[in-house]
Design a protein around this motif. Sequence first.
Motif, PDB file in Angstrom:
ATOM      1  N   GLN A  34       1.467   4.219  -3.028  1.00  0.00           N
ATOM      2  CA  GLN A  34       0.853   5.243  -3.073  1.00  0.00           C
ATOM      3  C   GLN A  34       2.285   6.713  -3.348  1.00  0.00           C
ATOM      4  O   GLN A  34       1.965   7.418  -3.968  1.00  0.00           O
TER       5      GLN A  34
ATOM      6  N   ASP B  61      -2.148   1.012 -13.449  1.00  0.00           N
ATOM      7  CA  ASP B  61      -3.408   0.787 -12.819  1.00  0.00           C
ATOM      8  C   ASP B  61      -3.161   1.414 -11.133  1.00  0.00           C
ATOM      9  O   ASP B  61      -4.043   0.205  -9.989  1.00  0.00           O
ATOM     10  N   ALA B  62      -2.670   2.334 -10.305  1.00  0.00           N
ATOM     11  CA  ALA B  62      -2.353   2.584  -9.476  1.00  0.00           C
ATOM     12  C   ALA B  62      -3.857   3.053  -8.520  1.00  0.00           C
ATOM     13  O   ALA B  62      -4.274   2.587  -7.039  1.00  0.00           O
ATOM     14  N   LYS B  63      -4.622   3.385  -9.248  1.00  0.00           N
ATOM     15  CA  LYS B  63      -6.799   3.782  -7.996  1.00  0.00           C
ATOM     16  C   LYS B  63      -6.401   2.541  -7.931  1.00  0.00           C
ATOM     17  O   LYS B  63      -7.111   2.197  -7.146  1.00  0.00           O
ATOM     18  N   LEU B  64      -7.023   1.377  -9.025  1.00  0.00           N
ATOM     19  CA  LEU B  64      -7.190   0.170  -8.726  1.00  0.00           C
ATOM     20  C   LEU B  64      -6.678  -0.845  -7.377  1.00  0.00           C
ATOM     21  O   LEU B  64      -6.913  -0.640  -6.516  1.00  0.00           O
ATOM     22  N   TYR B  65      -5.541  -0.424  -7.786  1.00  0.00           N
ATOM     23  CA  TYR B  65      -4.458  -1.100  -6.758  1.00  0.00           C
ATOM     24  C   TYR B  65      -4.930  -0.517  -5.241  1.00  0.00           C
ATOM     25  O   TYR B  65      -5.177  -0.795  -4.200  1.00  0.00           O
ATOM     26  N   LYS B  66      -5.199   1.125  -4.992  1.00  0.00           N
ATOM     27  CA  LYS B  66      -4.833   1.904  -3.487  1.00  0.00           C
ATOM     28  C   LYS B  66      -6.351   1.586  -3.652  1.00  0.00           C
ATOM     29  O   LYS B  66      -6.538   1.256  -1.995  1.00  0.00           O
ATOM     30  N   GLU B  67      -7.629   1.475  -4.371  1.00  0.00           N
ATOM     31  CA  GLU B  67      -8.385   0.982  -3.756  1.00  0.00           C
ATOM     32  C   GLU B  67      -8.128  -1.066  -3.120  1.00  0.00           C
ATOM     33  O   GLU B  67      -9.834  -0.650  -1.740  1.00  0.00           O
TER      34      GLU B  67
ATOM     35  N   ASN C   4      -6.456  -0.575  -0.036  1.00  0.00           N
ATOM     36  CA  ASN C   4      -6.719  -0.133   1.221  1.00  0.00           C
ATOM     37  C   ASN C   4      -8.108  -0.272   2.238  1.00  0.00           C
ATOM     38  O   ASN C   4      -8.161  -0.487   3.513  1.00  0.00           O
TER      39      ASN C   4
ATOM     40  N   ARG D 259       0.580  -1.385  -0.210  1.00  0.00           N
ATOM     41  CA  ARG D 259      -0.402  -0.362   0.028  1.00  0.00           C
ATOM     42  C   ARG D 259       0.795   1.726  -0.327  1.00  0.00           C
ATOM     43  O   ARG D 259       0.888   2.160  -0.410  1.00  0.00           O
TER      44      ARG D 259
ATOM     45  N   ASN E 239       4.094   6.488  -8.918  1.00  0.00           N
ATOM     46  CA  ASN E 239       3.556   7.484  -9.524  1.00  0.00           C
ATOM     47  C   ASN E 239       3.361   6.531 -11.464  1.00  0.00           C
ATOM     48  O   ASN E 239       3.044   7.308 -12.057  1.00  0.00           O
TER      49      ASN E 239
END
Length: 182
Positions: A121, A128-134, A137, A117, A124
């Motif tokens: 974060q 697919d960072a948005k999916l991984y973060k979701e 988290n 995680r 950059n």
Amino acid sequence: MYKVLAYVLAISLVVIAAGAYVINDYLFSETTSTAQEEVNQEEEIENMRKNGGLVSSEEQGKFKEEGLNPFGDNVSKDDLMDYHVKEYIHGMSHQKVRAAEKWGFYEMTDERINWLRSAVQTNNDLMDAKLYKEILNKWSKRDFTTIDVDHNRIWRLERGTVGKANGVLTPEEEKEFIEKNR
């Protein structure tokens, strides 16, 4: 007049042929390097799959002390690429999902989730960072209610064809899976 036209036509054909050669050479070398990169990634993923679940808790503690990758790979947070993150998430999800086939396993630990995680974060370069973060988290809050959906989203990114998750394991089934794959 015809001689001038013939020279212009001949020179044009030479320029076009040379341009086609240069473009073809460029495209071919790009394809070759991309193909080689994919082969290298596949080899690295296969090695991660073979060794993934075999890092003991003691070794994870050592990795933590030294700030190393808790998955047992020689890849730092800064050097993580999409295929690493997908493979780690995918492998960890296996202990909690029901699927006909599962390839690769990383025992899911708070340390691994938090390390990954944190890496996602700050990196950059991940597509697919948005999916991984979701996903991470949710998992960091111990919310595994949709882990089968999480698995399948990553599985699709990896172009999975076999092993689609079709449910969540019971705690007893999860414990059995971990013991069997440790």
